[in-house]
Design an enzyme around this catalytic site. Structure first.
Site, short mmCIF file in Angstrom:
data_model
loop_
_atom_site.label_atom_id
_atom_site.label_comp_id
_atom_site.label_asym_id
_atom_site.label_seq_id
_atom_site.Cartn_x
_atom_site.Cartn_y
_atom_site.Cartn_z
N ALA A 103 0.81 -1.23 0.00
CA ALA A 103 0.00 0.00 0.00
C ALA A 103 0.83 1.27 0.00
O ALA A 103 0.34 2.33 -0.37
CB ALA A 103 -0.91 0.00 1.22
N LEU A 272 -6.49 -4.46 -20.77
CA LEU A 272 -7.77 -5.12 -21.06
C LEU A 272 -8.93 -4.38 -20.40
O LEU A 272 -10.09 -4.59 -20.74
CB LEU A 272 -7.74 -6.58 -20.58
N HIS A 332 0.47 -6.26 -22.93
CA HIS A 332 -0.59 -5.35 -23.39
C HIS A 332 -0.90 -5.49 -24.89
O HIS A 332 -2.04 -5.67 -25.28
CB HIS A 332 -0.21 -3.89 -23.10
N ARG A 560 10.73 10.24 -32.98
CA ARG A 560 9.78 9.21 -33.41
C ARG A 560 10.35 7.79 -33.31
O ARG A 560 9.74 6.84 -33.76
CB ARG A 560 9.34 9.47 -34.85
O1 LIG Z 1 2.24 -1.73 -17.60
C1 LIG Z 1 2.74 -0.67 -17.87
O2 LIG Z 1 1.98 0.32 -18.36
C2 LIG Z 1 2.38 1.67 -18.30
C3 LIG Z 1 1.50 2.43 -19.28
O3 LIG Z 1 0.18 2.36 -18.87
P1 LIG Z 1 -0.86 3.48 -19.30
O4 LIG Z 1 -2.15 2.98 -18.83
O5 LIG Z 1 -0.41 4.75 -18.63
O6 LIG Z 1 -0.76 3.60 -20.78
C4 LIG Z 1 3.84 1.83 -18.62
O7 LIG Z 1 4.24 3.16 -18.36
C5 LIG Z 1 4.67 0.91 -17.77
O8 LIG Z 1 6.02 0.97 -18.17
C6 LIG Z 1 4.19 -0.51 -17.90
O9 LIG Z 1 4.82 -1.31 -16.91
#
Ligand SMILES: O=C1O[C@H](COP(=O)(O)O)[C@@H](O)[C@H](O)[C@H]1O
Ligand SMILES: NC(=O)C1=CN([C@@H]2O[C@H](COP(=O)(O)OP(=O)(O)OC[C@H]3O[C@@H](n4cnc5c(N)ncnc54)[C@H](OP(=O)(O)O)[C@@H]3O)[C@@H](O)[C@H]2O)C=CC1
Length: 585
Positions: A103, A272, A332, A560
């Site tokens: 926490a 997700l 992701h 970029r």
């Molecule tokens: O899981 C992760 O996600 C973040 C980006 O998440 P977002 O919801 O802000 O797009 C990323 O910055 C991080 O490195 C990664 O561990």
């Protein structure tokens, strides 16, 4: 130029036979919008509105003692479409205790407590609930509340009673200090939770917001000493990283399963829970116009793009052991790919959806090293501001080769997607912050209007863009006649821009996922076989990258990214859709 890059980009040997050197058509263009006025015109199409009744869905049952009951609501209504009912076994009220393990940490403060507050504000938590922070740091309840209160916010559209609601919420928050590997400390937590639960049927959710090396210790202690003891459920949300390759991930799963069943483990991938990722299936399966196009027959390539305009700031220590492929792509972007590409599931049940996603993952072609481009940001000064290199982070080992950028070409070897490149691109310290899915369609065969597009027909193909964040939108690029007596065509967007269409603020992904975990809805969590398949895909190439100590291409902070990413795309006759040629809407 091509020769220079061909030797420079590891993936593209200059002797490459068929598709190299790439034609200029696919290389980064420097066309400015200002010089292309025909691109500027756009069309906004509003979702059809009518006053008829919308869907009627059966009552959803869940295991939390709460039910979300979808109502019949007019389609255009902005009012809340779900009613909350508290009920418990034999008429007793249930309670949910949510323990945030770790926490005192960044994620807890930034995301978990604010998400819990939002759920409370919106009436999604049961009448009786307790939020308990657990960590080693010494803190009193009041100190925890002070800490938490700093990150709570009310949505712009819900400012009413905000302070009052925050106070009420904070009164339900408690703190318990303890070690992550002490059953005794967790037994003391159990005692405290029981006091707050007041003899009600209790359900317990543990959110592991701690570094992965202590996941198993915490799960062991929580499970043995602080599980719900009176017939309620015990669930554990596990944050990524779920290992760093197939072997470590399997070992983690095995260890967790010593104390928990698969049904109790909620592996979170917060992408997700993002609104537009959830909408992907709705878009595809509830609109007749999309599903027939969703295959190699009409889709030429799919792009999954993630970019951040900041570096690893503060998280370099964690990041260096993982790199961008493990941090973003393996989870992701791959999850989005699986949702995008899956066959129609038998139903919307979690197992049916996850079965289809696993099939996609298992049909993927092993990734070749030459289909990956790696980058790492270097320092850069712009407008008098000096931006650091990745290796300037004190927590990053000097000379680290860890990639902060990667682009990859992936393929799904099944009947639907045979030969369609799925291109991924993910990077930190780039020029913007964005996550999007781009679907580029094939040419119109025998297009009558070819000559109206000039020589670059590739710019005239349709493209569907699902902008996951920021400024959520779904738009379809079409060709359109510019009004007037001539026959001039331009590219315009049929644009569903969320901020214009919906007045309600979009909930944070963590809200949805926490609510789902409380309700026992597993659809948006990763099942262990999905995880295995995801690691099986990436582990071999990750090993190869590390064994061969591949040097990333260095790109300036705020740029970029590596030029080689364009050569990778060009190799598959693809042009990245995010080159800044389009009208921002
Ligand atoms: O899981 C992760 O996600 C973040 C980006 O998440 P977002 O919801 O802000 O797009 C990323 O910055 C991080 O490195 C990664 O561990
Ligand atoms: N922060 C983010 O944006 C994201 C984080 N994650 C994941 O979520 C989890 C938590 O992230 P985050 O909050 O950033 O992590 P932190 O590094 O802030 O750690 C959380 C808490 O764990 C305890 N802790 C830290 N290091 C150790 C250690 N070596 N041994 C024992 N306890 C330790 C600390 O609490 P105390 O000392 O009080 O016990 C700390 O406050 C991690 O698994 C991370 O990978 C995933 C996506 C995004």
């Amino acid at each position: 130029m091509a020769t220079l890059y061909s030797t420079h980009c590891r993936s593209f040997p200059s002797s490459s036979s068929t598709s190299f050197p790439p034609s200029n058509r696919f290389l980064p263009a420097t066309v400015s919008l200002k010089s292309q006025p025909q691109f500027l015109q756009h069309l906004s199409v509003h979702t059809q509105q009518h006053d008829g009744a919308a869907t009627v869905s059966p009552v959803e049952n869940n295991h939390s003692g709460k039910r979300r009951i979808p109502e019949i609501v007019p389609v255009i209504s902005s009012k809340e479409s779900e009613v909350e009912v508290d009920f418990g076994k034999d008429g007793n009220e249930v309670t949910v205790s949510i323990t945030v393990v770790g926490a005192s940490g960044d994620l807890a403060k930034k995301k978990i407590f604010p998400a819990l507050f939002a759920l409370y504000y919106e009436g999604f938590l049961p009448k009786h609930f307790t939020v308990c922070g657990y960590a080693r740091s010494k803190m009193t309840d009041v100190e925890l509340r002070n800490m938490v209160s700093k990150t709570l916010t009310c949505r712009i559209d819900q400012r009413e009673n905000c302070n009052e609601k925050m106070e009420q919420f904070l009164k339900r928050c408690f703190y318990h200090s303890g070690q992550y590997d002490s059953q005794e400390n967790f037994a003391a937590l159990d005692k405290k939770l029981k006091e707050h639960e007041g003899g009600r049927a209790s359900n317990r959710l543990f959110y592991l917001s701690i570094p992965p090396n202590i996941f198993v210790d915490a799960v062991k202690c929580a499970s043995l000493s602080a599980s719900s003891g009176n017939g309620g459920w015990t669930r554990v949300i596990v944050e990524k990283p779920f290992g760093r390759d197939s072997e470590s991930s399997a070992a983690l799963t095995k260890s967790l399963k010593q104390y928990l069943t698969e049904d109790q483990i909620f592996r979170i991938d917060h992408y997700l829970g993002k609104e537009l990722v959830e909408n992907l299936s709705v878009l595809r399966f509830s609109n007749l116009i999309f599903e027939p196009l969703w295959s190699r027959q009409y889709i030429r390539n799919v792009q999954l793009i993630f970019s951040e305009d900041f570096g690893t700031e503060g998280r370099g220590g964690y990041f260096d052991n993982y790199g961008i492929i493990r941090d973003i792509m393996q989870n992701h972007l791959l999850q989005i790919l699986a949702l995008f590409a899956m066959e129609t599931p038998v139903s919307l049940d979690a197992e049916d959806i996850r079965n289809e996603k696993v099939k996609v993952l298992r049909s993927m072609r092993p990734i070749k090293l030459e289909d990956i481009v790696l980058g790492q940001y270097k320092n850069h000064t712009r407008g008098g501001v000096a931006y650091p290199a990745y290796v300037d982070d004190k927590t990053v080992p000097k000379g680290s080769l860890t990639p902060t950028f990667a682009a990859a070409a992936l393929f799904i070897d099944n009947a639907r997607w045979d030969g369609v490149p799925f291109l991924m691109k993910a990077g930190k310290a780039l020029h913007n912050k964005r996550a999007e899915i781009r679907v580029q369609f094939r040419h119109v065969p025998g297009n009558l209007y070819n000559r109206n597009f000039g020589s670059d027909l590739d710019r005239a193909t349709n493209e569907l863009v699902i902008r996951v964040q920021p400024d959520e939108a779904i738009y379809l690029k079409i060709n359109n006649k510019v009004p007037g007596l001539g026959m001039k065509l331009d590219r315009s967007n049929l644009n569903l821009h969320y901020a214009a269409r919906y007045s309600k603020e979009i909930p944070d992904a963590y809200e949805r996922l926490l609510l789902d975990a409380i309700e026992g809805e597993r659809r948006l969590f990763i099942r262990s076989d999905e995880l295995d398949a995801a690691w099986s895909l990436f582990t071999p190439v990750l090993n190869e990258i590390e064994d061969k100590k591949i040097t990333p291409e260095y790109y300036p902070y705020g740029s970029r990214g590596p030029v080689c990413a364009h050569y990778l795309a060009a190799r598959y006759n693809v042009r990245w859709g995010d080159l800044g040629l389009e009208v921002e809407q």
